[in-house]
Design a protein around this motif. Structure first.
Motif, PDB file in Angstrom:
ATOM      1  N   LEU A 279       0.828  -1.208   0.000  1.00  0.00           N
ATOM      2  CA  LEU A 279       0.000   0.000   0.000  1.00  0.00           C
ATOM      3  C   LEU A 279       0.862   1.257   0.000  1.00  0.00           C
ATOM      4  O   LEU A 279       0.698   2.143  -0.845  1.00  0.00           O
ATOM      5  CB  LEU A 279      -0.912  -0.005   1.226  1.00  0.00           C
ATOM      6  N   TYR A 280       1.791   1.350   0.940  1.00  0.00           N
ATOM      7  CA  TYR A 280       2.548   2.587   1.107  1.00  0.00           C
ATOM      8  C   TYR A 280       3.604   2.789   0.021  1.00  0.00           C
ATOM      9  O   TYR A 280       4.090   3.909  -0.149  1.00  0.00           O
ATOM     10  CB  TYR A 280       3.163   2.636   2.500  1.00  0.00           C
ATOM     11  N   CYS A 281       3.936   1.744  -0.704  1.00  0.00           N
ATOM     12  CA  CYS A 281       4.813   1.926  -1.861  1.00  0.00           C
ATOM     13  C   CYS A 281       4.172   2.833  -2.905  1.00  0.00           C
ATOM     14  O   CYS A 281       4.876   3.407  -3.753  1.00  0.00           O
ATOM     15  CB  CYS A 281       5.144   0.567  -2.491  1.00  0.00           C
ATOM     16  N   HIS A 282       2.843   2.968  -2.861  1.00  0.00           N
ATOM     17  CA  HIS A 282       2.131   3.787  -3.834  1.00  0.00           C
ATOM     18  C   HIS A 282       1.728   5.150  -3.282  1.00  0.00           C
ATOM     19  O   HIS A 282       1.075   5.930  -3.970  1.00  0.00           O
ATOM     20  CB  HIS A 282       0.893   3.033  -4.331  1.00  0.00           C
ATOM     21  N   TRP A 283       2.091   5.429  -2.057  1.00  0.00           N
ATOM     22  CA  TRP A 283       1.796   6.745  -1.471  1.00  0.00           C
ATOM     23  C   TRP A 283       2.850   7.759  -1.905  1.00  0.00           C
ATOM     24  O   TRP A 283       4.001   7.395  -2.194  1.00  0.00           O
ATOM     25  CB  TRP A 283       1.786   6.633   0.044  1.00  0.00           C
ATOM     26  N   PRO A 284       2.510   9.051  -1.911  1.00  0.00           N
ATOM     27  CA  PRO A 284       3.466  10.093  -2.304  1.00  0.00           C
ATOM     28  C   PRO A 284       4.402  10.472  -1.155  1.00  0.00           C
ATOM     29  O   PRO A 284       4.447  11.617  -0.702  1.00  0.00           O
ATOM     30  CB  PRO A 284       2.553  11.253  -2.690  1.00  0.00           C
TER      31      PRO A 284
END
Length: 299
Positions: A279-284
């Protein structure tokens, strides 16, 4: 696995601290140099993190009585992970790093030789404390390695903020390594001093509570987890911080998006679950901190 830092980095020219990853493509940084696999903050962890090709390492810095920066997570020796050199337990009285010279610390104590209940798969290897100067030597062959200096300054329990800034920044500057780097701290007293010296410093929120454990205790034990977006950003600005170093449990997208709009860098700690890493790999965000970099799909 990325073998080099992305070209579209956010260059921190004003601080001279290198660069961080662009939004949506976070660099994956090994928490305590890879605490899931090796004794946290140890020489073994640093060497293996370098050999494994990790993109970055986070490590904690204390300061001895004779002002030597050493790699240690707590302001006092951890009685769960450390023991006297003869193997006897530390007991219940805190042994503060500020009260020991480097020679006393190294001759009297070993850490990493006890099983880590927070990281049961980590190797068990007893060793003396690694100094910042020695860590610099270990990473010198990896000029691409991002370095996260997590400074364990704490009023009344450590030497003063100026001593921390002078010793850490002075030694790092003298080394002249080209590595990208930044600092973090949970106390504004240090952030202000380091920022005045040109360092890129992130405000760690919420403030960790060692007695309550690792990440979960930090979140449960601090009222900052209940603050809104503006409070996080306001605290960073008031302290002179250039970024936020935030526990993932309290960092919703509104916090991250607002921080990025304000020009702050964002580091998220400590994410270990594979689904959460995805999930957080795709956060800015700029940096994703984990005990297991090899589990992150963006590594």
């Amino acid at each position: 696995m990325r073998r080099a830092l992305p070209l579209a980095l956010i260059t921190l020219l004003s601080s001279g601290c290198g660069a961080l990853a662009p939004p949506g493509n976070p660099l994956v940084v090994a928490h305590r140099s890879g605490a899931g696999n090796w004794p946290e903050n140890s020489r073994t962890a640093v060497r293996n993190a370098v050999a494994a090709g990790y993109e970055g390492i986070e490590f904690d810095l204390g300061l001895t009585k004779d002002r030597i920066p050493v790699i240690s997570h707590n302001v006092a020796l951890n009685p769960v992970l450390c023991a006297h050199a003869d193997g006897t337990p530390l007991g219940t009285t805190p042994v503060y790093i500020k009260d020991l010279t480097l020679q006393e610390l190294r001759s009297g104590f070993l850490c990493g030789g006890l099983a880590d209940p927070d990281n049961p798969s980590a190797q068990v290897i007893a060793d003396i404390h690694l100094t910042l100067d020695e860590l610099i030597g270990e990473v010198s062959a990896r000029p691409d390695l991002l370095l996260h200096f997590d400074v364990k300054f704490e009023p009344e329990k450590t030497l003063d903020a100026t001593a921390f800034a002078d010793e850490i920044l002075g030694r790092w500057s003298a080394a002249g390594l080209p590595n990208p780097w930044y600092m973090s701290c949970a106390f504004p007293e240090f952030i202000r001093v380091a920022a005045d010296r040109g360092a890129h410093v992130s405000y760690t929120l919420p403030r960790p509570v060692p007695a309550l454990g690792s990440t979960g205790g930090a979140v449960a034990g601090d009222v900052l987890g209940k603050l809104g977006v503006g409070d996080f950003i306001g605290l960073a600005r008031q302290s002179g911080a250039a970024g936020l170093n935030v526990a993932y449990q309290v960092a919703d997208r509104a916090v991250v998006d607002a921080a990025k709009r304000e020009g702050l860098t964002v580091q998220l700690w400590t994410v270990n679950d594979p689904a959460a890493l995805d999930l957080y790999c795709h956060w800015p965000i700029d940096v994703l901190i984990t005990n297991y970099p090899e589990r992150a799909p963006c590594f």
